[in-house]
Design a protein around this motif. Structure first.
Motif, PDB file in Angstrom:
ATOM      1  N   THR A  91       3.809   3.214   0.520  1.00  0.00           N
ATOM      2  CA  THR A  91       3.826   3.376  -0.987  1.00  0.00           C
ATOM      3  C   THR A  91       2.905   4.437  -1.271  1.00  0.00           C
ATOM      4  O   THR A  91       3.377   5.507  -1.942  1.00  0.00           O
ATOM      5  CB  THR A  91       3.629   2.198  -1.660  1.00  0.00           C
ATOM      6  OG1 THR A  91       4.782   1.145  -1.328  1.00  0.00           O
ATOM      7  CG2 THR A  91       3.797   2.533  -3.080  1.00  0.00           C
ATOM      8  N   ARG A 150       5.939  -2.769 -11.459  1.00  0.00           N
ATOM      9  CA  ARG A 150       6.713  -2.772 -12.767  1.00  0.00           C
ATOM     10  C   ARG A 150       5.540  -3.551 -13.600  1.00  0.00           C
ATOM     11  O   ARG A 150       4.918  -4.399 -12.916  1.00  0.00           O
ATOM     12  CB  ARG A 150       7.874  -3.822 -12.593  1.00  0.00           C
ATOM     13  CG  ARG A 150       8.881  -3.223 -11.841  1.00  0.00           C
ATOM     14  CD  ARG A 150      10.294  -4.103 -11.419  1.00  0.00           C
ATOM     15  NE  ARG A 150      11.155  -3.603 -10.717  1.00  0.00           N
ATOM     16  CZ  ARG A 150      12.265  -3.972 -10.141  1.00  0.00           C
ATOM     17  NH1 ARG A 150      12.066  -5.521 -10.286  1.00  0.00           N
ATOM     18  NH2 ARG A 150      12.970  -3.589  -9.324  1.00  0.00           N
ATOM     19  N   TYR A 187       7.226 -11.474  -8.633  1.00  0.00           N
ATOM     20  CA  TYR A 187       7.400 -10.248  -8.852  1.00  0.00           C
ATOM     21  C   TYR A 187       8.101  -9.956 -10.287  1.00  0.00           C
ATOM     22  O   TYR A 187       9.084 -11.055 -10.555  1.00  0.00           O
ATOM     23  CB  TYR A 187       7.928  -9.224  -7.882  1.00  0.00           C
ATOM     24  CG  TYR A 187       9.459  -9.648  -7.560  1.00  0.00           C
ATOM     25  CD1 TYR A 187      10.477  -8.841  -8.203  1.00  0.00           C
ATOM     26  CD2 TYR A 187       9.668 -10.596  -6.610  1.00  0.00           C
ATOM     27  CE1 TYR A 187      11.899  -9.374  -8.037  1.00  0.00           C
ATOM     28  CE2 TYR A 187      10.970 -10.908  -6.462  1.00  0.00           C
ATOM     29  CZ  TYR A 187      12.115 -10.325  -6.996  1.00  0.00           C
ATOM     30  OH  TYR A 187      13.492 -10.381  -6.883  1.00  0.00           O
ATOM     31  N   GLN A 245      10.808   0.300   2.930  1.00  0.00           N
ATOM     32  CA  GLN A 245      10.742   1.214   1.734  1.00  0.00           C
ATOM     33  C   GLN A 245       9.539   1.169   0.969  1.00  0.00           C
ATOM     34  O   GLN A 245       8.911   0.165   1.049  1.00  0.00           O
ATOM     35  CB  GLN A 245      12.138   1.152   0.825  1.00  0.00           C
ATOM     36  CG  GLN A 245      13.319   1.620   1.378  1.00  0.00           C
ATOM     37  CD  GLN A 245      13.336   2.815   1.963  1.00  0.00           C
ATOM     38  OE1 GLN A 245      13.170   4.025   1.326  1.00  0.00           O
ATOM     39  NE2 GLN A 245      13.809   3.073   3.359  1.00  0.00           N
ATOM     40  N   GLY A 253       9.533 -13.537  -4.266  1.00  0.00           N
ATOM     41  CA  GLY A 253       9.813 -12.613  -3.320  1.00  0.00           C
ATOM     42  C   GLY A 253       9.255 -13.235  -1.829  1.00  0.00           C
ATOM     43  O   GLY A 253       9.081 -14.399  -1.856  1.00  0.00           O
ATOM     44  N   VAL A 263       6.558  -4.446  -6.204  1.00  0.00           N
ATOM     45  CA  VAL A 263       8.082  -5.093  -6.014  1.00  0.00           C
ATOM     46  C   VAL A 263       8.393  -4.394  -4.749  1.00  0.00           C
ATOM     47  O   VAL A 263       8.774  -3.299  -4.655  1.00  0.00           O
ATOM     48  CB  VAL A 263       8.814  -4.670  -7.262  1.00  0.00           C
ATOM     49  CG1 VAL A 263      10.152  -5.449  -7.054  1.00  0.00           C
ATOM     50  CG2 VAL A 263       8.208  -5.196  -8.508  1.00  0.00           C
ATOM     51  N   VAL A 264       8.966  -5.338  -3.888  1.00  0.00           N
ATOM     52  CA  VAL A 264       9.800  -4.922  -2.961  1.00  0.00           C
ATOM     53  C   VAL A 264      11.043  -4.610  -3.118  1.00  0.00           C
ATOM     54  O   VAL A 264      11.837  -5.608  -3.536  1.00  0.00           O
ATOM     55  CB  VAL A 264       9.720  -6.035  -1.627  1.00  0.00           C
ATOM     56  CG1 VAL A 264      10.470  -5.589  -0.398  1.00  0.00           C
ATOM     57  CG2 VAL A 264       8.166  -6.103  -1.192  1.00  0.00           C
ATOM     58  N   VAL A 265      11.518  -3.477  -2.867  1.00  0.00           N
ATOM     59  CA  VAL A 265      12.949  -3.009  -3.714  1.00  0.00           C
ATOM     60  C   VAL A 265      14.055  -3.064  -2.214  1.00  0.00           C
ATOM     61  O   VAL A 265      14.994  -3.153  -2.582  1.00  0.00           O
ATOM     62  CB  VAL A 265      12.902  -1.760  -4.218  1.00  0.00           C
ATOM     63  CG1 VAL A 265      12.237  -1.974  -5.717  1.00  0.00           C
ATOM     64  CG2 VAL A 265      12.287  -0.528  -3.417  1.00  0.00           C
ATOM     65  N   ALA A 266      13.399  -2.815  -1.137  1.00  0.00           N
ATOM     66  CA  ALA A 266      14.301  -2.760   0.210  1.00  0.00           C
ATOM     67  C   ALA A 266      13.182  -2.966   1.589  1.00  0.00           C
ATOM     68  O   ALA A 266      12.183  -2.370   1.313  1.00  0.00           O
ATOM     69  CB  ALA A 266      15.009  -1.507   0.284  1.00  0.00           C
ATOM     70  N   ALA A 313      10.083   1.645 -13.432  1.00  0.00           N
ATOM     71  CA  ALA A 313       9.032   1.846 -12.340  1.00  0.00           C
ATOM     72  C   ALA A 313       7.714   2.625 -12.998  1.00  0.00           C
ATOM     73  O   ALA A 313       7.839   3.354 -14.080  1.00  0.00           O
ATOM     74  CB  ALA A 313       9.363   2.809 -11.275  1.00  0.00           C
ATOM     75  N   LEU A 324       7.182   0.513  -2.111  1.00  0.00           N
ATOM     76  CA  LEU A 324       6.979  -0.532  -3.396  1.00  0.00           C
ATOM     77  C   LEU A 324       7.275   0.087  -4.519  1.00  0.00           C
ATOM     78  O   LEU A 324       7.162   1.522  -4.626  1.00  0.00           O
ATOM     79  CB  LEU A 324       5.649  -1.029  -3.195  1.00  0.00           C
ATOM     80  CG  LEU A 324       5.316  -2.134  -2.068  1.00  0.00           C
ATOM     81  CD1 LEU A 324       3.984  -2.433  -2.215  1.00  0.00           C
ATOM     82  CD2 LEU A 324       6.336  -3.513  -2.035  1.00  0.00           C
ATOM     83  N   GLU A 325       7.691  -0.598  -5.604  1.00  0.00           N
ATOM     84  CA  GLU A 325       7.867  -0.023  -7.121  1.00  0.00           C
ATOM     85  C   GLU A 325       6.936  -0.996  -7.723  1.00  0.00           C
ATOM     86  O   GLU A 325       6.699  -2.185  -7.524  1.00  0.00           O
ATOM     87  CB  GLU A 325       9.244  -0.357  -7.337  1.00  0.00           C
ATOM     88  CG  GLU A 325       9.555   0.217  -8.663  1.00  0.00           C
ATOM     89  CD  GLU A 325      11.265   0.088  -9.015  1.00  0.00           C
ATOM     90  OE1 GLU A 325      11.557  -0.571  -9.871  1.00  0.00           O
ATOM     91  OE2 GLU A 325      11.789   0.996  -8.388  1.00  0.00           O
TER      92      GLU A 325
END
Length: 207
Positions: free
Chosen positions: A155, A102, A119, A97, A113, A91-94, A125, A99-100
């Motif tokens: 990441t 899930r 996503y 930054q 996304g 998951v691109v959170v910002a 996380a 990744l996370e």
């Protein structure tokens, strides 16, 4: 297919241009593959993953929703889940930054996304044990040519516990070098429809 390969790039701008051109050429070649070829390659890659990575069902497996004729890991991941694995999606959170990851399985809500990649919209996380990571290209030292945003390198560098990373691509995507930079993180393993390889100090070695 011949890929332009400056030796070495003159500067950062030249490297970015070379990677952009090479990425576009490799994606175009992949997108042009017919459905029968893609299916046959997927079967061969799945067989190699089953043969060489027998512990996948015992852990948390990260995979990427396939786009542009990438290896479609959803079939194999479904079988791994049936044997006890937990599957997660990035998951691109910002922007710029890490990744996370899930958890995802059928029934978990998805949103669309970047690059029209779905996503999981919610969930804690999770740190994967293994990442099945598609590659637009790769080189003989095990470095990956991605989509250029640097999300996976960022990441992997940020995780306290680095997962095992298995880069997956078609054999034609092998390059002599991607001209790796200090921020590029190599794959631990590479799997194509023609073989499985482990990264060692001297480069990729068949397993």
């Amino acid at each position: 297919m011949t890929h332009p390969d400056p030796q070495p790039p003159l500067d950062d701008a030249a490297l970015r241009q070379w990677r952009k051109h090479t990425r576009e050429a490799l994606i175009a070649q992949r997108v042009a593959l017919d459905a029968q070829t893609v299916a046959a390659a997927r079967g061969a890659i799945e067989a190699l993953l089953d043969q060489h990575f027998t512990d996948l069902a015992a852990g948390v497996v990260a995979f990427c929703w396939p786009i542009r004729n990438e290896f479609d890991a959803r079939h194999m991941v479904a079988r791994l889940r049936a044997r006890g694995a937990i599957s997660v999606l990035p998951v691109v959170v910002a922007p710029r930054q890490p990744l996370e990851f899930r958890e995802w399985h059928p029934g978990v809500p998805l949103a669309m996304g970047a690059l029209d990649i779905p996503y999981p919209v919610a969930g804690p996380a999770v740190v994967p044990d293994t990442v099945l990571l598609p590659m637009n290209g790769f080189d003989r030292a095990g470095f990956r040519l991605g989509y250029g945003a640097g999300f996976f390198d960022r990441t992997l560098a940020a995780l306290e516990r680095k997962p095992r990373v298995i880069g997956i691509a078609y054999a034609f995507a092998e390059l002599p070098t991607i001209h790796p930079q200090r921020y590029d993180i190599p794959m631990d393993f590479v799997v194509t429809e023609r073989g499985a390889f482990r990264r060692e100090a001297g480069g990729l070695v068949a397993i």
